[in-house]
Design a protein around this motif. Structure first.
Motif, PDB file in Angstrom:
ATOM      1  N   GLY A  32     -12.127 -54.422 -28.687  1.00  0.00           N
ATOM      2  CA  GLY A  32     -11.200 -53.310 -28.507  1.00  0.00           C
ATOM      3  C   GLY A  32      -9.987 -53.456 -29.405  1.00  0.00           C
ATOM      4  O   GLY A  32      -9.496 -52.479 -29.971  1.00  0.00           O
ATOM      5  N   ALA A  33      -9.516 -54.708 -29.554  1.00  0.00           N
ATOM      6  CA  ALA A  33      -8.369 -54.963 -30.436  1.00  0.00           C
ATOM      7  C   ALA A  33      -8.740 -54.689 -31.898  1.00  0.00           C
ATOM      8  O   ALA A  33      -7.925 -54.141 -32.659  1.00  0.00           O
ATOM      9  CB  ALA A  33      -7.897 -56.411 -30.279  1.00  0.00           C
ATOM     10  N   LEU A  34      -9.963 -55.053 -32.287  1.00  0.00           N
ATOM     11  CA  LEU A  34     -10.417 -54.780 -33.658  1.00  0.00           C
ATOM     12  C   LEU A  34     -10.479 -53.269 -33.898  1.00  0.00           C
ATOM     13  O   LEU A  34     -10.057 -52.783 -34.959  1.00  0.00           O
ATOM     14  CB  LEU A  34     -11.788 -55.413 -33.884  1.00  0.00           C
ATOM     15  N   ALA A  35     -10.979 -52.542 -32.918  1.00  0.00           N
ATOM     16  CA  ALA A  35     -11.018 -51.078 -33.038  1.00  0.00           C
ATOM     17  C   ALA A  35      -9.611 -50.509 -33.148  1.00  0.00           C
ATOM     18  O   ALA A  35      -9.342 -49.635 -33.979  1.00  0.00           O
ATOM     19  CB  ALA A  35     -11.739 -50.476 -31.835  1.00  0.00           C
ATOM     20  N   ALA A  36      -8.689 -51.027 -32.330  1.00  0.00           N
ATOM     21  CA  ALA A  36      -7.308 -50.538 -32.357  1.00  0.00           C
ATOM     22  C   ALA A  36      -6.643 -50.816 -33.704  1.00  0.00           C
ATOM     23  O   ALA A  36      -5.797 -50.035 -34.155  1.00  0.00           O
ATOM     24  CB  ALA A  36      -6.509 -51.191 -31.237  1.00  0.00           C
ATOM     25  N   LEU A  37      -7.025 -51.910 -34.355  1.00  0.00           N
ATOM     26  CA  LEU A  37      -6.468 -52.235 -35.676  1.00  0.00           C
ATOM     27  C   LEU A  37      -6.750 -51.108 -36.663  1.00  0.00           C
ATOM     28  O   LEU A  37      -5.857 -50.669 -37.399  1.00  0.00           O
ATOM     29  CB  LEU A  37      -7.062 -53.551 -36.180  1.00  0.00           C
ATOM     30  N   PHE A  38      -7.998 -50.631 -36.677  1.00  0.00           N
ATOM     31  CA  PHE A  38      -8.382 -49.592 -37.630  1.00  0.00           C
ATOM     32  C   PHE A  38      -7.985 -48.191 -37.161  1.00  0.00           C
ATOM     33  O   PHE A  38      -7.625 -47.341 -37.975  1.00  0.00           O
ATOM     34  CB  PHE A  38      -9.901 -49.633 -37.864  1.00  0.00           C
ATOM     35  N   VAL A  39      -8.047 -47.961 -35.855  1.00  0.00           N
ATOM     36  CA  VAL A  39      -7.789 -46.615 -35.335  1.00  0.00           C
ATOM     37  C   VAL A  39      -6.288 -46.331 -35.232  1.00  0.00           C
ATOM     38  O   VAL A  39      -5.855 -45.199 -35.459  1.00  0.00           O
ATOM     39  CB  VAL A  39      -8.463 -46.435 -33.960  1.00  0.00           C
ATOM     40  N   CYS A  40      -5.500 -47.351 -34.897  1.00  0.00           N
ATOM     41  CA  CYS A  40      -4.074 -47.125 -34.601  1.00  0.00           C
ATOM     42  C   CYS A  40      -3.122 -47.885 -35.517  1.00  0.00           C
ATOM     43  O   CYS A  40      -2.228 -47.288 -36.124  1.00  0.00           O
ATOM     44  CB  CYS A  40      -3.772 -47.514 -33.150  1.00  0.00           C
ATOM     45  N   VAL A  41      -3.311 -49.201 -35.616  1.00  0.00           N
ATOM     46  CA  VAL A  41      -2.303 -50.038 -36.283  1.00  0.00           C
ATOM     47  C   VAL A  41      -2.211 -49.742 -37.772  1.00  0.00           C
ATOM     48  O   VAL A  41      -1.114 -49.468 -38.306  1.00  0.00           O
ATOM     49  CB  VAL A  41      -2.588 -51.532 -36.045  1.00  0.00           C
ATOM     50  N   LEU A  54      -8.445 -40.710 -40.316  1.00  0.00           N
ATOM     51  CA  LEU A  54      -9.895 -40.604 -40.168  1.00  0.00           C
ATOM     52  C   LEU A  54     -10.619 -41.589 -41.078  1.00  0.00           C
ATOM     53  O   LEU A  54     -11.630 -42.186 -40.690  1.00  0.00           O
ATOM     54  CB  LEU A  54     -10.345 -39.177 -40.471  1.00  0.00           C
ATOM     55  N   GLY A  55     -10.090 -41.785 -42.293  1.00  0.00           N
ATOM     56  CA  GLY A  55     -10.680 -42.757 -43.213  1.00  0.00           C
ATOM     57  C   GLY A  55     -10.646 -44.160 -42.636  1.00  0.00           C
ATOM     58  O   GLY A  55     -11.649 -44.907 -42.705  1.00  0.00           O
ATOM     59  N   PHE A  56      -9.513 -44.545 -42.058  1.00  0.00           N
ATOM     60  CA  PHE A  56      -9.408 -45.866 -41.441  1.00  0.00           C
ATOM     61  C   PHE A  56     -10.357 -45.996 -40.245  1.00  0.00           C
ATOM     62  O   PHE A  56     -10.997 -47.036 -40.053  1.00  0.00           O
ATOM     63  CB  PHE A  56      -7.970 -46.124 -40.979  1.00  0.00           C
ATOM     64  N   VAL A  57     -10.446 -44.944 -39.442  1.00  0.00           N
ATOM     65  CA  VAL A  57     -11.302 -44.979 -38.260  1.00  0.00           C
ATOM     66  C   VAL A  57     -12.770 -45.119 -38.668  1.00  0.00           C
ATOM     67  O   VAL A  57     -13.522 -45.891 -38.063  1.00  0.00           O
ATOM     68  CB  VAL A  57     -11.099 -43.718 -37.397  1.00  0.00           C
ATOM     69  N   ALA A  58     -13.170 -44.381 -39.697  1.00  0.00           N
ATOM     70  CA  ALA A  58     -14.547 -44.471 -40.178  1.00  0.00           C
ATOM     71  C   ALA A  58     -14.848 -45.880 -40.679  1.00  0.00           C
ATOM     72  O   ALA A  58     -15.932 -46.442 -40.410  1.00  0.00           O
ATOM     73  CB  ALA A  58     -14.781 -43.447 -41.291  1.00  0.00           C
ATOM     74  N   ALA A  59     -13.897 -46.473 -41.402  1.00  0.00           N
ATOM     75  CA  ALA A  59     -14.073 -47.855 -41.872  1.00  0.00           C
ATOM     76  C   ALA A  59     -14.182 -48.806 -40.682  1.00  0.00           C
ATOM     77  O   ALA A  59     -15.005 -49.735 -40.678  1.00  0.00           O
ATOM     78  CB  ALA A  59     -12.907 -48.248 -42.770  1.00  0.00           C
ATOM     79  N   GLY A  60     -13.363 -48.571 -39.671  1.00  0.00           N
ATOM     80  CA  GLY A  60     -13.410 -49.404 -38.474  1.00  0.00           C
ATOM     81  C   GLY A  60     -14.748 -49.315 -37.773  1.00  0.00           C
ATOM     82  O   GLY A  60     -15.259 -50.313 -37.253  1.00  0.00           O
ATOM     83  N   LEU A  61     -15.325 -48.127 -37.758  1.00  0.00           N
ATOM     84  CA  LEU A  61     -16.631 -47.943 -37.128  1.00  0.00           C
ATOM     85  C   LEU A  61     -17.697 -48.784 -37.827  1.00  0.00           C
ATOM     86  O   LEU A  61     -18.549 -49.404 -37.178  1.00  0.00           O
ATOM     87  CB  LEU A  61     -17.001 -46.461 -37.177  1.00  0.00           C
ATOM     88  N   VAL A  62     -17.624 -48.832 -39.151  1.00  0.00           N
ATOM     89  CA  VAL A  62     -18.572 -49.646 -39.920  1.00  0.00           C
ATOM     90  C   VAL A  62     -18.390 -51.133 -39.598  1.00  0.00           C
ATOM     91  O   VAL A  62     -19.359 -51.868 -39.389  1.00  0.00           O
ATOM     92  CB  VAL A  62     -18.383 -49.396 -41.439  1.00  0.00           C
ATOM     93  N   VAL A  63     -17.128 -51.573 -39.552  1.00  0.00           N
ATOM     94  CA  VAL A  63     -16.836 -52.975 -39.240  1.00  0.00           C
ATOM     95  C   VAL A  63     -17.305 -53.331 -37.832  1.00  0.00           C
ATOM     96  O   VAL A  63     -17.907 -54.392 -37.607  1.00  0.00           O
ATOM     97  CB  VAL A  63     -15.324 -53.260 -39.401  1.00  0.00           C
TER      98      VAL A  63
END
Length: 202
Positions: free
Chosen positions: A47-56, A90-99
């Protein structure tokens, strides 16, 4: 006395707006997303990894843009600036989804990110023509999802939706219609999409 009451009201509105701004709300939402699966709280790192890309990361870039004078403020009050900022996010979120996929993250985390992606796309599409409330969308989505995920004991959290909506109107950031639209979009569309994806993917 009247001026003191107005100052107190404005202070409360600013406090609600800052504490429950979308990056904060969504970060908590992502941290709690794996709570329904075995292994929690050990899986909270996903969840923290997702938050890094989605929010931080998007927030850090946004703050940089504000500092450079490219964006008015961290709430992106100027409607015309919202779509580019949301597309950046959205670009960061998409990258986070891949990670997250590569890291074999729990399905519950992936589902939450997918629902957020859908929300960002819709908000980016609407923003050029109408300033729908992102605060209202985020808090209504999060609170409804908490209730669906964790049960009726979390129903009191729904009181945050009108409270945050009130703060946005007091600060003249949104009209009543924009707050109501954001609340309905988050609570019905985003939370509903999360519910459907959860059934399909978990």
């Amino acid at each position: 006395m009247h001026q003191a009451a107005v100052r107190s009201r404005d202070r409360a509105a600013r406090w609600l707006t800052e504490v429950f701004q979308p990056p904060v709300v969504v970060t908590l939402q992502l941290l709690l997303s794996p709570v329904v699966e075995a292994g929690f709280p050990g899986t909270i790192g996903y969840g923290a990894l997702a938050a890094l890309f989605v929010c931080v990361l998007p927030l850090l870039v946004l703050l940089g843009l504000v500092r450079l004078g490219k964006v008015t403020d961290h709430h992106v009050s100027n409607r015309k600036q919202r779509a580019p900022v949301l597309l950046m996010a959205l670009g960061f979120v998409a990258a986070g989804l891949v990670v997250l996929q590569a890291a074999n993250a729990p399905r519950s985390v992936m589902v939450m990110v997918l629902a957020i992606i859908a929300g960002i796309i819709v908000l980016a599409a609407v923003s050029p023509v109408w300033k729908i409330s992102g605060h209202a969308a985020a808090v209504s989505s999060a609170t409804v999802i908490y209730v669906l995920m964790l049960g009726p004991a979390w129903l009191p959290l729904l009181l945050l939706v009108p409270a945050v909506g009130w703060s946005r109107m007091v600060l003249r950031a949104h009209t009543l219609a924009q707050v109501v639209a954001g609340s309905l979009f988050g609570g019905l569309v985003m939370a509903g999409l999360w519910w459907l994806l959860r059934g399909w993917l978990t």
